[in-house]
Write a protein that holds these residues in place. Structure first.
Motif: not given
Length: 247
Positions: A184-187, A228-229, A237-238
């Motif tokens: 998620f954070l990478s995205k 992030i919102e 997400v995986l």
């Protein structure tokens, strides 16, 4: 000597933290104040609280600093198969922010070899719960057959995430939650997760130490970016991890 901070005192420069060869490398200051405002100020300066019950609040800025770059998260062949099962099995779910207090309690009671007690005191739970209510702290949780079996919590500021603690009641459950968080954070363009202190376990997950000056420079830039919102995702997400693996 380290500084004692009254409620409105600023933090000292992190270069004043105790250095290597002292009894407490990275220790910068102490206080009684653990307000949400104090916590946010600390995180924006590369400082974090870590202390035990009965102690004052101890503030740290370690050098080097352990960080995990989301794309560097290690996914072995075996764990990739585990993530594929999670992704396809309806008994598994990834949920976000369902019960912040429950995740903190689970992290506080988690068994850690060589550790007696917990740094997640009632005071810590109160302070981080206040950040959660402000939308600045989050949980990522792995659920199996309707039961929360693992998870983590941390603080999100701008495009920076500060990992605080994890727990697992089922094999690999906390690691599954971390895999989801990293994807998620990478995205969303988050380049670094703060892991605070260097441990073998964190290194096994892909974390590595960097110089404190480099870390703080990144924190200043990342926390100035928009947050992030919405902070919401599920096990889909995986997919980046289930399509490839890292040795």
């Amino acid at each position: 000597m380290i500084a004692w901070l009254d409620p409105h005192d600023p933090f000292p420069d992190v270069e004043q933290a105790l250095g290597a060869g002292t009894d407490a490398p990275g220790l910068l200051a102490a206080s009684r104040d653990l307000s949400p405002e104090r916590l946010l100020s600390a995180y924006r300066q590369g400082i974090f609280p870590w202390y035990s019950s009965g102690q004052p609040v101890l503030w740290w800025s370690t050098d080097p600093r352990m960080v995990l770059k989301p794309e560097a998260f290690k996914v072995s062949r075996t764990f990739r198969k585990t993530l594929r099962r999670v992704e396809t099995d309806p008994d598994w779910a990834i949920r976000v922010d369902t019960d912040f207090h429950a995740v903190m309690r689970a992290c506080a009671s988690a068994y850690r070899p060589g550790q007696h007690g917990t740094w997640i005191t009632d005071e810590i739970r109160t302070a981080y719960s206040a950040l959660y209510l402000q939308g600045m702290a989050h949980t990522v949780e792995a659920w199996y057959q309707g039961e929360r079996v693992g998870g983590l919590y941390g603080v999100a500021l701008g495009r920076m995430f500060y990992g605080e603690s994890m727990f697992a009641h089922r094999t690999d459950a906390s690691k599954i939650a971390l895999a989801a968080l990293c994807a998620f954070l990478s995205k969303h363009g988050v380049a670094m997760i703060d892991c605070q202190q260097e441990t073998e376990h964190l290194a096994s997950l892909g974390a590595s130490p960097i110089a404190r000056a480099e870390f703080i420079d990144h924190v200043r830039r990342a926390t100035a970016l928009p947050g992030i919102e919405p902070w919401q995702f599920d096990k889909s997400v995986l997919s980046p991890w289930t399509r490839r693996y890292h040795e």
